[in-house]
Design an enzyme around this catalytic site. Structure first.
Site, PDB file in Angstrom:
ATOM      1  N   LYS A  79     -58.027  10.705 -18.934  1.00 12.22           N
ATOM      2  CA  LYS A  79     -58.230  11.775 -17.950  1.00 12.22           C
ATOM      3  C   LYS A  79     -56.882  12.201 -17.370  1.00 12.22           C
ATOM      4  O   LYS A  79     -56.015  11.349 -17.115  1.00 12.22           O
ATOM      5  CB  LYS A  79     -59.172  11.290 -16.843  1.00 12.22           C
ATOM      6  N   SER A 154     -66.152  14.969 -12.273  1.00 15.16           N
ATOM      7  CA  SER A 154     -64.945  15.662 -12.695  1.00 15.16           C
ATOM      8  C   SER A 154     -64.416  15.190 -14.043  1.00 15.16           C
ATOM      9  O   SER A 154     -63.546  15.817 -14.638  1.00 15.16           O
ATOM     10  CB  SER A 154     -63.861  15.467 -11.627  1.00 15.16           C
ATOM     11  N   SER A 178     -68.034  10.723 -10.639  1.00 18.83           N
ATOM     12  CA  SER A 178     -67.330  11.528 -11.638  1.00 18.83           C
ATOM     13  C   SER A 178     -67.177  10.896 -13.012  1.00 18.83           C
ATOM     14  O   SER A 178     -66.713  11.542 -13.936  1.00 18.83           O
ATOM     15  CB  SER A 178     -65.939  11.915 -11.110  1.00 18.83           C
TER      16      SER A 178
END
Length: 485
Positions: A79, A154, A178
């Site tokens: 990420k 996210s 997330s």
């Protein structure tokens, strides 16, 4: 079946028997990325040159006939809010469009020690603020099961990359759901560890008392393997816990006889779709048939979780994001008149709408005259929510419910309604407020889109979650389903 879709243990055997090379694994990953990522849009930055050079070194190391770890040579996606030395880290924000970190996060160092290969950085909601991946300032990631739908957020890029077979595992971060919510939407396995179980050193902070890095994989066993490698104390992170890391694989035997399950009535109430409710009840029947027992319970303060979370997270974000001012690193506004003008222009042009919204809310909640009314009250609510969980652990081993109230929604469907978007995290947020571990695993489908089952346990009881999740996974086989891009 692609080699990238096989289990870690299967790939491990093929590497050591010389059936395949690490360079071939990495080639397969990039071939898949170049084949499907124009549809999925999971990656922001690729590390092709560095990954191929690393793969070549690992091929040479394998010639020494030494047994390596189970993550050896595996292509991984990271990420884009986890810093990687000399590999651009943007947090999907224009403000960090030119940021090449000078050091690696602790988890990246641990993966390097485990000899996995970082193939690139994954798309996300800007600074991890969002539930759909539509808040990225670069592009919107799509759900591999149906590209008209969002992958969740996210960590949407992290979940979509695994679901679409571009990488064998990824790392995400979870502040209010997330990792788990996109894992649910994309039909993969995502774990949010106990707060402090995995070092946050090198994770760009959104809300420091809530953020936690965790793994996303296709199966529970593979997830346990990744957590085993990245977990542990770090002296660089004052919030990391000096607690021994157990062998998470040892409990993956399919035995849940005597497991005591709590099912909160608040997690199956208004707003949860009928298909999701039915999938959860069917999952409970499966576990019951294996010797587990379940009872309905109440977590009475859950109704305050959403309000408390957005006040606390936004307050911490307003403080954490003050460092992005154009002075030390990141993008700086040009042609400004003075220092104050440079601050204003840099932040106004660099931050997206959702980030600005949360900074403003947090600054308001912390301001004089409102601190006691909002921030302090939210802290009290957080304590009550944690106490609700503590009472449950006196009698039960795990809490089970849906990960998200519905399956994924269409791209653009909720972008104009922030409050409705926030409500998508209503079932995951209490876990972060309490600091306990939770996993999302696939438990069915509704109109072709995956449904996620959430399992929660007491602090540092990830092994209990893995045991229950593995037993359910092996009994149902939903993990074998793959999206057809």
């Amino acid at each position: 079946m692609s080699i990238l879709e096989e289990s870690f243990s299967s790939i491990h055997k093929k590497l050591h028997s010389k059936e395949i090379k690490v360079s071939e694994l990495v080639d397969a990953s990039y071939q898949r990325i170049h084949s499907v990522d124009d549809k999925v849009q999971a990656f922001l930055t690729l590390n092709e040159e560095g990954a191929r050079a690393h793969a070549k070194k690992l091929d040479e190391a394998l010639e020494k006939e030494e047994t390596r770890g189970l993550l050896f040579g595996l292509p991984a996606g990271i990420k884009d809010n986890i810093v990687t030395k000399d590999l651009r880290t943007t947090c999907a924000s224009q403000l960090l469009d030119n940021f090449d970190p000078l050091y690696d996060a602790t988890v990246i160092n641990k993966l390097a020690k485990a000899e996995s290969v970082t193939v690139g950085k994954l798309n996300m909601d800007e600074f991890a603020m969002g539930s759909s991946n539509e808040n990225s300032s670069y592009k919107a990631t799509r759900n591999p099961w149906n590209t008209d739908y969002v992958p969740g957020g996210s960590s949407g890029g992290s979940a979509a990359a695994v679901a679409s077979g571009e990488v064998v595992f990824s790392l995400g971060s979870d502040t209010g759901g997330s990792i788990r919510q996109p894992a649910s939407y994309c039909g993969v396995v995502g774990l949010k560890p106990t707060y402090g179980r995995v070092s946050r050193y090198g994770l760009v902070a959104f809300a420091s008392s809530l953020d936690q890095i965790g793994p996303i994989t296709r199966t529970v066993e593979d997830n346990a393997l990744v957590l085993g490698e990245i977990a542990g104390y770090s002296k660089q992170d004052s919030t990391s816990a000096d607690v021994p890391v157990p062998d998470y694989l040892s409990g993956l035997n399919g035995d849940v006889k005597g497991l005591r399950i709590a099912v909160p009535k608040e997690y199956l109430g208004e707003g949860v779709s009928e298909d999701v409710k039915n999938a959860v009840y069917e999952a409970l029947k499966v576990l019951e048939s294996q010797g587990a027992t379940w009872e309905e319970v109440s977590l009475p303060h859950s109704e305050y979780a959403l309000s408390a979370y957005y006040l606390l997270a936004s307050s911490e974000a307003s403080a954490n994001l003050a460092r992005f001012d154009g002075v030390r690193y990141g993008v700086r506004a040009e042609d400004t008149n003075n220092l104050i003008d440079m601050y204003k222009r840099t932040r106004s042009e660099g931050f997206g709408e959702e980030v600005k919204r949360r900074i403003m809310l947090g600054t308001f909640a912390l301001s004089s005259g409102y601190y006691d009314a909002y921030y302090k009250k939210a802290l009290k609510a957080r304590t009550l929510i944690k106490e609700d969980f503590d009472k449950i652990w006196e009698k039960y081993d795990v809490i089970i419910g849906p990960t998200a109230p519905t399956t994924a929604f269409k791209v653009g469907e909720k972008t104009d309604d922030p409050l409705t978007m926030y409500a998508n995290d209503i079932l995951t947020i209490p876990v972060n407020l309490a600091g306990v571990p939770a996993i999302s695993i696939p438990c069915g489908f509704s109109e072709g889109l995956p449904i996620g089952l959430q399992m929660i346990a007491k602090p540092f009881a990830e092994n209990t979650i893995y045991r229950a999740a593995y037993a359910y996974e092996q009994a149902t086989g939903y993990y074998k389903e793959k999206p057809q891009l």
